[in-house]
Design an enzyme around this catalytic site. Structure first.
Site, short mmCIF file in Angstrom:
data_model
loop_
_atom_site.label_atom_id
_atom_site.label_comp_id
_atom_site.label_asym_id
_atom_site.label_seq_id
_atom_site.Cartn_x
_atom_site.Cartn_y
_atom_site.Cartn_z
N GLU A 94 34.79 -51.00 -34.64
CA GLU A 94 34.01 -51.18 -35.87
C GLU A 94 33.58 -52.63 -36.04
OE1 GLU A 94 36.88 -48.03 -38.18
OE2 GLU A 94 36.31 -49.87 -39.20
N CYS A 107 31.82 -59.27 -39.22
CA CYS A 107 33.24 -59.14 -38.91
C CYS A 107 33.31 -58.26 -37.66
CB CYS A 107 33.94 -58.48 -40.10
SG CYS A 107 35.63 -58.03 -39.76
N CYS A 114 45.32 -51.69 -31.83
CA CYS A 114 46.14 -52.91 -31.94
C CYS A 114 47.59 -52.54 -31.66
CB CYS A 114 46.01 -53.48 -33.35
SG CYS A 114 46.87 -55.05 -33.55
N CYS A 118 51.30 -53.19 -37.89
CA CYS A 118 51.50 -53.46 -39.32
C CYS A 118 51.39 -52.14 -40.08
CB CYS A 118 50.46 -54.45 -39.84
SG CYS A 118 50.46 -55.99 -38.91
N CYS A 121 48.11 -50.94 -42.10
CA CYS A 121 46.80 -51.11 -41.44
C CYS A 121 46.38 -49.85 -40.67
CB CYS A 121 46.89 -52.31 -40.51
SG CYS A 121 45.43 -52.53 -39.48
N GLY A 161 42.03 -55.03 -34.09
CA GLY A 161 42.72 -55.76 -33.03
C GLY A 161 43.27 -57.10 -33.44
N CYS A 335 39.67 -51.67 -42.57
CA CYS A 335 39.46 -51.77 -41.14
C CYS A 335 40.16 -50.67 -40.34
CB CYS A 335 39.98 -53.16 -40.73
SG CYS A 335 40.63 -53.29 -39.11
N1 SAH Z 1 44.86 -58.69 -36.41
C1 SAH Z 1 44.32 -59.71 -37.21
C2 SAH Z 1 42.87 -59.48 -37.58
C3 SAH Z 1 42.45 -58.09 -37.91
S1 SAH Z 1 43.12 -57.40 -39.39
C4 SAH Z 1 45.17 -59.92 -38.45
O1 SAH Z 1 46.06 -59.13 -38.70
O2 SAH Z 1 44.96 -60.93 -39.12
C5 SAH Z 1 42.10 -58.23 -40.61
C6 SAH Z 1 42.76 -58.41 -41.96
O3 SAH Z 1 42.81 -57.16 -42.67
C7 SAH Z 1 44.18 -58.93 -41.89
O4 SAH Z 1 44.40 -59.94 -42.84
C8 SAH Z 1 44.97 -57.68 -42.23
O5 SAH Z 1 46.25 -57.99 -42.66
C9 SAH Z 1 44.08 -57.04 -43.26
N2 SAH Z 1 44.36 -55.63 -43.53
C10 SAH Z 1 44.69 -54.66 -42.66
N3 SAH Z 1 44.87 -53.48 -43.29
C11 SAH Z 1 44.65 -53.73 -44.60
C12 SAH Z 1 44.69 -52.92 -45.77
N4 SAH Z 1 45.03 -51.64 -45.72
N5 SAH Z 1 44.43 -53.50 -46.96
C13 SAH Z 1 44.10 -54.82 -47.01
N6 SAH Z 1 44.05 -55.63 -45.95
C14 SAH Z 1 44.33 -55.10 -44.76
FE1 SF4 Z 2 48.31 -55.88 -37.97
FE2 SF4 Z 2 45.88 -57.03 -37.75
FE3 SF4 Z 2 46.80 -55.37 -35.85
FE4 SF4 Z 2 46.13 -54.39 -38.21
S1 SF4 Z 2 44.77 -55.34 -36.76
S2 SF4 Z 2 47.99 -53.87 -37.01
S3 SF4 Z 2 46.74 -56.06 -39.57
S4 SF4 Z 2 47.70 -57.33 -36.43
#
Ligand code: SAH
Ligand code: SF4
Length: 350
Positions: A94, A107, A114, A118, A121, A161, A335
């Site tokens: 995306e 973006c 990934c 987390c 996510c 990612g 995302c």
């Molecule tokens: N992997 C990297 C970049 C991609 S995620 C990272 O984790 O920073 C981009 C951002 O979206 C990160 O700050 C992540 O914590 C946030 N994010 C992911 N899922 C989310 C959600 N459900 N609500 C709000 N922010 C979210």
């Molecule tokens: Fe965590 Fe960023 Fe990977 Fe989502 S994309 S699992 S927020 S590291």
């Protein structure tokens, strides 16, 4: 993508020049090929000023990355556009284009899925397929520019990612995208977001590329952080904040902290006080994001009252904080969700 052919669009002009001169072609051919690639040529056939032997070489030994628009969603509320792009092997990622007062920002994704896991996510929940090449990152920007007929001036590596888990390709992408022969986007207009892989932040700082660093913190201490972010167990917050300070010292770029406010998990006043204490004197910015609800998780957004209280506590202690404006809230759905739905949809089709 695993392909034994040469990924032309991941090469710098110097590398392309070396590749072609090694095979006996004159140096100026590299500039011609680069110009065609920049114009969006997708095969050697289109490169009309090249001799047949060079076209044959490109056709047989090289490939040109493209990304195909599989889906496009346009927000009803603003000009935000969300794309689902596919690559040659059928994998999808995306990207989101936002229109701000100062121009267009994209973006982009750096991996298909990934590994970081987390728990809040959508991307993390979908597992990991593969990393993207530098050219596949460039291709997302080019495809969006071509589709929207605009020049994109800002890039954030905040899609699917973990960019620092795909370090080599991401650094190559940064070198290419900032170069005059490619998209020529200034490093100061690029932001890389990471969940906090400390040794890679240090490695990135050593390159002295003045890009902005965003760090996904989402908690004021390791105990709360490790409940939602497995990476916190590998790299404690103290080390992470040390790496952020060093990054600032090396590049002169301030670090932004991303903090998704999750009701009852990390949004108490106590959390805000503790966070302010940890970030004291760092000259950073905190981006508060009301968490997006993701299917299969039980997390919900903090109330507006909680959000305001959190910002007020941080501001009262000299920490600049804002609640992020959600652009394209009708299509964003956080995302990784578009791809997830697309895959589910395909499965239902089969
Ligand atoms: N992997 C990297 C970049 C991609 S995620 C990272 O984790 O920073 C981009 C951002 O979206 C990160 O700050 C992540 O914590 C946030 N994010 C992911 N899922 C989310 C959600 N459900 N609500 C709000 N922010 C979210
Ligand atoms: Fe965590 Fe960023 Fe990977 Fe989502 S994309 S699992 S927020 S590291």
């Amino acid at each position: 993508m695993t392909d034994s052919r040469i990924d032309l669009k991941s090469l710098t002009q110097a590398e392309l020049s070396e590749l072609l001169t090694d095979r006996g072609f004159p140096k100026y051919r590299a500039k011609q090929v680069m110009d065609w690639l920049q114009k969006g040529a997708v095969s050697a056939d289109e490169m009309t000023n090249l001799p047949a032997d060079l076209k044959n070489f490109i056709q047989n030994y090289c490939y040109i990355s493209v990304s195909i628009i599989e889906k496009k969603l346009i927000s009803r509320y603003d000009k935000t556009v969300k794309y689902l792009f596919s690559f040659a092997d059928g994998e999808c990622v995306e990207a989101v284009v936002m229109c701000y007062r100062h121009g267009y920002s994209i973006c982009i994704s750096t991996q298909v899925g990934c590994k970081m896991g987390c728990t809040f996510c959508a991307t993390g929940k979908s597992g990991f397929s593969r990393s993207l090449t530098a050219s596949e990152m460039i291709a997302q920007i080019e495809a969006a520019q071509r589709d929207l007929h605009v020049r994109i001036s800002n890039v954030v590596l905040m899609g699917m990612g973990e960019p620092l888990d795909n370090f080599e390709n991401v650094v190559r992408f940064l070198q290419l995208v900032t170069s005059e022969q490619s998209l020529n986007i200034g490093a100061r207009h690029i932001t890389l977001s990471t969940c906090g892989i400390v040794p890679k932040i240090d490695e990135l700082a050593a390159y002295h590329i003045p890009i902005n660093l965003a760090v996904s913190l989402h908690a004021p201490n390791d105990e709360i952080r490790s409940r939602t972010m497995p990476v916190a167990k590998a790299y404690p917050m103290e080390e992470l904040l040390r790496a952020c300070r060093d990054y600032f010292a090396a590049t002169g770029r301030r670090v932004t902290f991303e903090y998704a406010l999750i009701a009852g998990v990390n949004d108490s006043d106590r959390c805000a006080y503790e966070l302010a204490e940890k970030l004291k004197g760092m000259g950073c910015h905190v981006n508060l994001i009301p968490v997006n609800a993701v299917e299969g998780t039980h997390y919900t957004k903090s109330s507006v009252k909680r959000q305001q209280s959190f910002v007020k506590i941080l501001a009262g202690r000299g920490i600049a904080a804002t609640v992020r404006r959600t652009l394209g809230s009708d299509i964003n759905a956080s995302c990784g969700q578009l791809r997830r739905n697309h895959i589910n949809f395909k499965k239902e089709d089969e």
